[in-house]
Enzyme design. Structure first.
Site, PDB file in Angstrom:
ATOM      1  N   GLU A   1       3.821  -6.916   1.569  1.00  0.00           N
ATOM      2  CA  GLU A   1       3.288  -7.183   0.221  1.00  0.00           C
ATOM      3  C   GLU A   1       3.273  -5.908  -0.630  1.00  0.00           C
ATOM      4  OE1 GLU A   1      -0.668  -8.403   1.261  1.00  0.00           O
ATOM      5  OE2 GLU A   1      -0.030 -10.310   2.105  1.00  0.00           O
ATOM      6  N   PRO A   2       4.415  -5.284  -0.833  1.00  0.00           N
ATOM      7  CA  PRO A   2       4.400  -4.051  -1.639  1.00  0.00           C
ATOM      8  C   PRO A   2       4.202  -4.353  -3.126  1.00  0.00           C
ATOM      9  CG  PRO A   2       6.660  -4.619  -1.066  1.00  0.00           C
ATOM     10  CD  PRO A   2       5.790  -5.649  -0.407  1.00  0.00           C
ATOM     11  N   GLY A   3       3.452  -3.528  -3.793  1.00  0.00           N
ATOM     12  CA  GLY A   3       3.249  -3.664  -5.234  1.00  0.00           C
ATOM     13  C   GLY A   3       3.688  -2.386  -5.924  1.00  0.00           C
ATOM     14  N   ARG A   4       2.797  -1.384  -5.892  1.00  0.00           N
ATOM     15  CA  ARG A   4       3.027  -0.107  -6.575  1.00  0.00           C
ATOM     16  C   ARG A   4       4.402   0.500  -6.266  1.00  0.00           C
ATOM     17  NH1 ARG A   4      -1.233   3.166  -7.807  1.00  0.00           N
ATOM     18  NH2 ARG A   4      -2.437   2.079  -6.224  1.00  0.00           N
TER      19      ARG A   4
ATOM     20  N   GLY B   1       0.765  -1.247   0.000  1.00  0.00           N
ATOM     21  CA  GLY B   1       0.000   0.000   0.000  1.00  0.00           C
ATOM     22  C   GLY B   1       0.792   1.289   0.000  1.00  0.00           C
TER      23      GLY B   1
ATOM     24  N   ARG C   1      -5.794   3.962 -15.347  1.00  0.00           N
ATOM     25  CA  ARG C   1      -5.919   4.616 -14.036  1.00  0.00           C
ATOM     26  C   ARG C   1      -6.628   5.971 -14.077  1.00  0.00           C
ATOM     27  NH1 ARG C   1      -2.213   6.109 -11.233  1.00  0.00           N
ATOM     28  NH2 ARG C   1      -3.108   5.529  -9.239  1.00  0.00           N
TER      29      ARG C   1
ATOM     30  N   CYS D   1     -13.696   5.129 -27.799  1.00  0.00           N
ATOM     31  CA  CYS D   1     -14.986   5.818 -27.884  1.00  0.00           C
ATOM     32  C   CYS D   1     -15.668   5.909 -26.533  1.00  0.00           C
ATOM     33  CB  CYS D   1     -15.861   5.106 -28.902  1.00  0.00           C
ATOM     34  SG  CYS D   1     -15.029   4.982 -30.484  1.00  0.00           S
TER      35      CYS D   1
ATOM     36  N   TYR E   1      -9.823   6.029 -11.716  1.00  0.00           N
ATOM     37  CA  TYR E   1      -9.697   6.735 -10.429  1.00  0.00           C
ATOM     38  C   TYR E   1      -9.476   8.230 -10.597  1.00  0.00           C
ATOM     39  CZ  TYR E   1      -7.724   2.022  -9.372  1.00  0.00           C
ATOM     40  OH  TYR E   1      -7.453   0.684  -9.279  1.00  0.00           O
TER      41      TYR E   1
ATOM     42  N   TYR F   1      -0.074  -0.988 -12.153  1.00  0.00           N
ATOM     43  CA  TYR F   1      -1.512  -0.903 -12.427  1.00  0.00           C
ATOM     44  C   TYR F   1      -1.812  -0.206 -13.749  1.00  0.00           C
ATOM     45  CZ  TYR F   1      -1.587  -2.321  -7.571  1.00  0.00           C
ATOM     46  OH  TYR F   1      -1.367  -3.008  -6.409  1.00  0.00           O
TER      47      TYR F   1
END
Ligand SMILES: *Cc1c(COP(=O)(O)O)cnc(C)c1O
Length: 430
Positions: free
Chosen positions: A289-292, A252, A328, A360, A332, A388
């Site tokens: 659990e790092p992702g970004r 996170g 993204r 479109c 968001y 992402y």
């Protein structure tokens, strides 16, 4: 000509991307050269940036029994996974598909944790067979089903329960996961009962506890709060006679998209370990659990300007990347910096544009109200596109997905070929 020393400053948020002699580079490779060779849209990643991001976590956790499980949904390209597996990472997976990808990339099964609210029996069976290190279980019903599947498979399933610490990560509602009202985890108040239930199921083996409070978190406070809440639970659960071998604090941590100032991973972990030590849990095995934060600022997406469309209210810069490539902003309203590949820009005047794709949908935009001096045929780089983006891409509008290139020093290699249109209807029958 600008002097290299003056022009080699890395771009904000992208330490391995900088202009050198007026050309935008990733490490030692000119992006214009990659766009020319491989076409656009094109994702380009820096190996050094990924390893530097990982090193910050490794420094922060040095001397501890710790496992970094890369949350591979952020970017699951095989070459990225292999890079991280070779550097010692485990993986946080959320589907059977991710399990197979991780294994194909050379992951060590015992270093895999399997998260997600909706695992199927088939996924559980396969993960047991592969020997994953831990199932992060998100409901009582899942405990029961996992126990049944484990019994039928003749093994005991290692489990951790994902608890919901009810902490506000103060991030976008779609990526906030640690509050009472969302679908993830088991409520703090119900966690002890769930652990008792798990410990009573003969085909489960309780090994840990986990939480994950959200994504793109830019402060330490929510992590410190969540840690307190989780440690309170560990105390209660162990008092009930159920030992907790590892504590998984999830991922996170945010990145700099637009002047965001998240704590550095090593600084954050210094703070968190201080609390862990102070509360007497300093020798406990830690998982994260790092992702970004491992890949987000290691990638850029190159896109060519197809048309400029001046208007009374708005002017549009129409590019060849779209919401299917880089979802993204549409999902968001996320911000990505967009810069030209040529530092001086073209001879065109600077104009305020909405940078939009060909899809479109009015939601198909990459950036709004951006001042750019560009002309048709110029190539732009969308920054912070390592996480992402490709992993969330789709084939909407029958658009083949982009190619991906990994840069290592002065060399670059294609790690994913551009999809062909024929790839898109494989398995269909007219
Ligand atoms: C998505 C996810 C992560 C990674 O989140 P980032 O914000 O990318 O670090 C970690 N754990 C779980 C359970 C997740 O769903």
């Amino acid at each position: 000509m600008t002097s290299p020393a003056a022009s080699a400053a890395p771009l904000p948020g992208a330490p391995f991307v900088c202009y050198q002699n007026g050309r935008l580079m990733v490490e030692g490779v000119a992006l214009s050269e990659l766009a020319r060779q491989h076409g656009t849209p094109l994702f380009v990643y820096s190996k050094a940036a990924i390893l530097a991001a990982l090193a910050a976590y490794q420094r922060g956790l040095a001397g501890r029994e710790a496992l970094i499980c890369y949350a591979m949904k952020a970017n699951s390209s095989l070459a990225i996974l292999k890079l991280l597996a070779d550097a010692g990472c485990g993986f946080d997976i959320v589907s059977g598909g991710e399990l197979e990808r991780a294994l194909a990339a050379g992951a060590t099964p015992s270093k895999i944790v399997f998260s997600g609210v909706g695992k199927t029996r088939a996924e559980m069976r396969r993960a047991l067979e592969a020997g994953v290190g831990c199932f992060n279980v998100e409901s009582r019903a899942e405990l029961d089903v996992l126990s049944e599947v484990a019994a039928a498979s003749g093994v005991r399933a290692p489990v951790s329960i994902r608890v919901n610490p009810n902490v506000d990560a103060r991030t976008h509602p779609y990526i906030s996961t640690g509050l009472k009202g969302n679908k993830f985890g088991i409520a703090h108040d119900e966690a002890l009962a769930a652990y008792r239930h798990a410990a009573g199921l003969p085909d489960l083996r309780v090994v840990g506890i986990d939480c994950h409070i959200g994504s793109q978190i830019t402060e330490s406070a929510p992590y410190l709060e969540a840690m307190d809440r989780v440690l309170d639970l560990v105390t209660q659960i162990e008092a009930a006679g159920i030992p907790i071998h590892h504590i998984d604090f999830g991922g996170g941590l945010g990145i700099d998209y637009n002047g965001d100032t998240p704590p550095a991973a090593d600084v954050l972990w210094q703070q968190l370990l201080g609390k862990l030590d102070a509360r007497g849990f300093g020798s406990r095995k830690i998982l994260i659990e790092p992702g970004r934060s491992l890949v987000g600022n290691a990638g850029v997406c190159l896109t060519e300007v197809l048309f400029l469309k001046p208007g009374e209210q708005k002017s549009f810069c129409i590019v060849d990347a779209a919401m299917n490539d880089l979802p993204r902003p549409a999902l968001y309203e996320a911000f990505h910096r967009i810069v030209p590949l040529a530092e001086a820009g073209s001879t065109a005047d600077a104009v305020t544009y909405d940078v939009v794709g060909p899809v479109c949908e009015s939601g198909d935009w990459l950036g709004r109200d951006r001042v750019l001096a560009v002309q048709q045929g110029d190539v732009l780089a969308v920054l912070s596109a390592g996480a992402y983006c490709m992993s969330m891409s789709s084939n909407y509008n029958t658009r083949p997905r982009a190619a991906e290139v990994l840069v290592d020093g002065v060399s670059a290699r294609v790690i994913r070929q551009r999809e062909s249109v024929q790839d898109l209807w494989r398995g269909e029958s007219p």
